[in-house]
Design a protein around this motif. Structure first.
Motif, PDB file in Angstrom:
ATOM      1  N   ARG A  68      -2.708   3.617   5.014  1.00 12.08           N
ATOM      2  CA  ARG A  68      -4.118   3.796   5.296  1.00 12.08           C
ATOM      3  C   ARG A  68      -4.740   2.489   5.755  1.00 12.08           C
ATOM      4  NH1 ARG A  68      -6.505   4.854  -0.809  1.00 12.08           N
ATOM      5  NH2 ARG A  68      -5.835   2.878  -1.738  1.00 12.08           N
ATOM      6  N   ASN A  69      -5.990   2.538   6.222  1.00 13.07           N
ATOM      7  CA  ASN A  69      -6.681   1.345   6.694  1.00 13.07           C
ATOM      8  C   ASN A  69      -6.758   0.304   5.580  1.00 13.07           C
ATOM      9  OD1 ASN A  69      -7.152   2.532   9.189  1.00 13.07           O
ATOM     10  ND2 ASN A  69      -9.145   3.346   8.602  1.00 13.07           N
ATOM     11  N   GLY A  70      -6.483  -0.951   5.951  1.00 13.74           N
ATOM     12  CA  GLY A  70      -6.504  -2.018   4.967  1.00 13.74           C
ATOM     13  C   GLY A  70      -5.205  -2.205   4.217  1.00 13.74           C
ATOM     14  N   ALA A  71      -4.160  -1.483   4.622  1.00 16.07           N
ATOM     15  CA  ALA A  71      -2.882  -1.572   3.910  1.00 16.07           C
ATOM     16  C   ALA A  71      -2.123  -2.854   4.226  1.00 16.07           C
ATOM     17  CB  ALA A  71      -2.014  -0.363   4.247  1.00 16.07           C
ATOM     18  N   GLY A  72      -2.477  -3.523   5.341  1.00 16.14           N
ATOM     19  CA  GLY A  72      -1.793  -4.755   5.722  1.00 16.14           C
ATOM     20  C   GLY A  72      -0.926  -4.628   6.950  1.00 16.14           C
ATOM     21  N   LYS A  73      -0.976  -3.489   7.621  1.00 19.79           N
ATOM     22  CA  LYS A  73      -0.103  -3.255   8.780  1.00 19.79           C
ATOM     23  C   LYS A  73      -0.394  -4.234   9.911  1.00 19.79           C
ATOM     24  CE  LYS A  73      -1.547   0.951   9.427  1.00 19.79           C
ATOM     25  NZ  LYS A  73      -2.649   0.921   8.443  1.00 19.79           N
ATOM     26  N   SER A  74      -1.658  -4.308  10.322  1.00 25.13           N
ATOM     27  CA  SER A  74      -2.014  -5.188  11.441  1.00 25.13           C
ATOM     28  C   SER A  74      -1.792  -6.655  11.085  1.00 25.13           C
ATOM     29  CB  SER A  74      -3.473  -4.957  11.844  1.00 25.13           C
ATOM     30  OG  SER A  74      -3.647  -3.644  12.352  1.00 25.13           O
ATOM     31  N   THR A  75      -2.059  -7.014   9.828  1.00 24.17           N
ATOM     32  CA  THR A  75      -1.823  -8.393   9.403  1.00 24.17           C
ATOM     33  C   THR A  75      -0.346  -8.740   9.519  1.00 24.17           C
ATOM     34  OG1 THR A  75      -3.687  -8.270   7.860  1.00 24.17           O
ATOM     35  CG2 THR A  75      -2.094 -10.031   7.506  1.00 24.17           C
ATOM     36  N   LEU A  76       0.517  -7.811   9.114  1.00 24.94           N
ATOM     37  CA  LEU A  76       1.957  -8.070   9.213  1.00 24.94           C
ATOM     38  C   LEU A  76       2.373  -8.225  10.669  1.00 24.94           C
ATOM     39  CD1 LEU A  76       4.715  -8.339   7.928  1.00 24.94           C
ATOM     40  CD2 LEU A  76       4.901  -5.841   7.890  1.00 24.94           C
ATOM     41  N   LEU A  77       1.849  -7.402  11.558  1.00 28.57           N
ATOM     42  CA  LEU A  77       2.179  -7.535  12.976  1.00 28.57           C
ATOM     43  C   LEU A  77       1.723  -8.880  13.521  1.00 28.57           C
ATOM     44  CD1 LEU A  77       1.483  -4.051  14.616  1.00 28.57           C
ATOM     45  CD2 LEU A  77       3.549  -4.921  13.549  1.00 28.57           C
TER      46      LEU A  77
END
Length: 471
Positions: A68-77
């Motif tokens: 979900r939003n805020g899970a850290g996906k974009s940060t990891l990318l």
């Protein structure tokens, strides 16, 4: 981490114990106070976007990040792409990378699209000579018309997405990182991106972020579930997305996902054990009698058939095409059972697709067909006249107009945008000349649908639960 069957040369992305912490300030002046008095007191709160994440992606793999939003996906990318430095841990990547993160981050808003092509391509590692060779191909792939010569600040988000993806598709990347790019733009752009991604999977490594579980299942070999900056599950897309969706729908509220997965696996193990064959009793022994189940009343429910309603848009005269043009498709539309033109189609009703054509050369055995695709370019259903022997008896001369009619029951379709391709050839199924193939010539939007799972629904006439009578 690497397993015994994987060597460092086989790895494209290696993330080890990565954590990322942000400092959250309640007031703007706290930043200054932290600078002046930071040794004595802390004026911020810590927010850990990533917590001890480990991820290995082998060369040629396609891996999805879900959560979900805020899970850290974009940060990891961003950490993998080198845009962010981790607070702890390391992230390494092997090969030329093309990251499609926040759209337009490498664009100068005052530069034109053509100028930004050169800027972005140089950032991604192309030489001036390579950029000059590929500039026109990139502009054609973006397909934004005269806007390619206008400043990017005048672009919509969809136009920026087209330009960004066009550049990434022409830099000979070995690793493609895509963050929700398929959620921006029209269906034609989405299908073009999906086709490129499918082709790219044959030669490169893909790291893909999406909330669309259908796209994850269609495009990826693995799925990684992140929540609260932690890696929850890593496995087959079907299994991981199923667990993620079940957790999101958990009626008990937002339970800890790691605990949920452990409980789910425990219950699956118990269910498998319960389903295993029961040992036969030894000779002379009496088999234990199972306890009688509690009596249940019969429950019967009349279930309406899954329904869907599609709004069909007008025939596109400017649709892209290929072929010899010895036969031209000039129009196509749907009709109801009474022969009236319609632009609203209910699932489960009989309709007719009428395709009108004009011959430029003599025609002896026309083959007319259609195919319907979802927004990811997945084929939903298709048909052509080569499946009917009667169609081969038709012939036409230059200037003659003729039509093909397909009468069928329109299926129940899940909600979303769909496109139709039309084609006409002359000859046999195995040996023919392709005269006119139109892409995305008809579009329709399924805005209402009771199809809850899958792409196609089935007519369900009745559902009932009743006691099983003893034999």
């Amino acid at each position: 981490m690497l397993d015994q069957s994987t060597t460092p040369a086989d790895v494209s992305i290696d993330v080890r114990n990565v954590s990322k912490c942000y400092h959250i300030y309640s007031r703007p002046q706290d930043r200054l106070l932290q600078l002046l008095l930071g040794r004595k007191r802390r004026f911020y709160k810590e927010f850990w976007a990533l917590k001890d994440v480990n991820l290995t992606v082998r060369r040629g793999e396609s891996v999805a990040l879900i959560g979900r939003n805020g899970a850290g996906k974009s940060t990891l990318l961003q950490v993998i792409s080198g845009v962010l430095q981790p607070t702890a841990g390391t992230a390494s990547i092997t090969g030329r990378i093309a990251p499609l993160l926040e759209l337009g981050t490498s664009f100068n808003p005052e530069f034109t699209g053509m100028e930004n092509i050169a800027l972005s391509a140089s950032v991604l590692g192309l030489t001036e000579e390579q950029i000059a060779e590929r500039r026109n191909a990139i502009a054609a792939f973006a397909d934004i018309g005269d806007f390619i010569h206008q400043p990017v600040r005048t672009y919509s988000s969809g136009m920026q997405a087209r330009l960004a993806f066009a550049v990434a598709a022409h830099v000979d990347a070995e690793v493609l990182i895509v963050d929700e790019i398929l959620s921006v733009g029209d269906i034609s752009f989405t299908q073009k991106c999906t086709r490129f991604i499918r082709e790219f999977r044959e030669r490169g490594t893909l790291l893909f972020v999406s909330h669309d579980t259908a796209a994850v299942a269609a495009l990826c070999d693995r799925a990684v579930w992140l929540n609260g900056g932690r890696l929850i599950e890593d496995g087959l897309p079907k299994e991981v997305t199923l667990h993620y969706q079940a957790w999101m729908a958990n009626p008990q509220g937002q339970t800890d996902p790691a605990a949920y997965i452990a409980l789910k696996r425990e219950r699956d193990t118990e269910a498998q054990a319960a389903a295993s064959p029961v040992e036969e009793p030894l000779q002379g022994e009496e088999a234990p009698r199972p306890a009688a189940p509690p009596r249940r009343t019969e429950a019967v429910a009349a279930i309406p058939s899954p329904a869907s309603r599609a709004e069909v848009f007008d025939f596109r005269n400017d649709a892209d095409w290929t072929g010899e043009r010895g036969i031209n498709i000039v129009h196509a539309a749907f009709q109801d059972a009474d022969g009236n033109g319609i632009n609203l189609i209910d699932g489960g009703t009989e309709i007719t697709l009428v395709v009108e054509m004009e011959a430029v050369v003599p025609v002896s055995s026309p083959i007319v067909g259609f195919a319907i695709y979802d927004r990811l370019g997945q084929l939903i259903f298709a048909w052509d006249t080569s499946r009917s022997c009667e169609a081969y008896s038709f012939s036409a001369g230059p200037g003659d107009r003729f039509k093909a009619e397909f009468t069928f029951t329109f299926p129940y379709i899940a909600g979303g945008r769909y496109t139709m391709n039309l084609a006409v050839a002359d000859g046999t199924a195995d040996n023919h000349v392709q005269h006119h193939w139109l892409y995305h010539v008809l579009e329709f939007d399924v805005r209402y649908s009771s199809v809850a799972n899958g792409l196609i629904g089935i007519p369900m006439h009745r559902v009932e639960i009743r006691p099983l009578l003893p034999a």
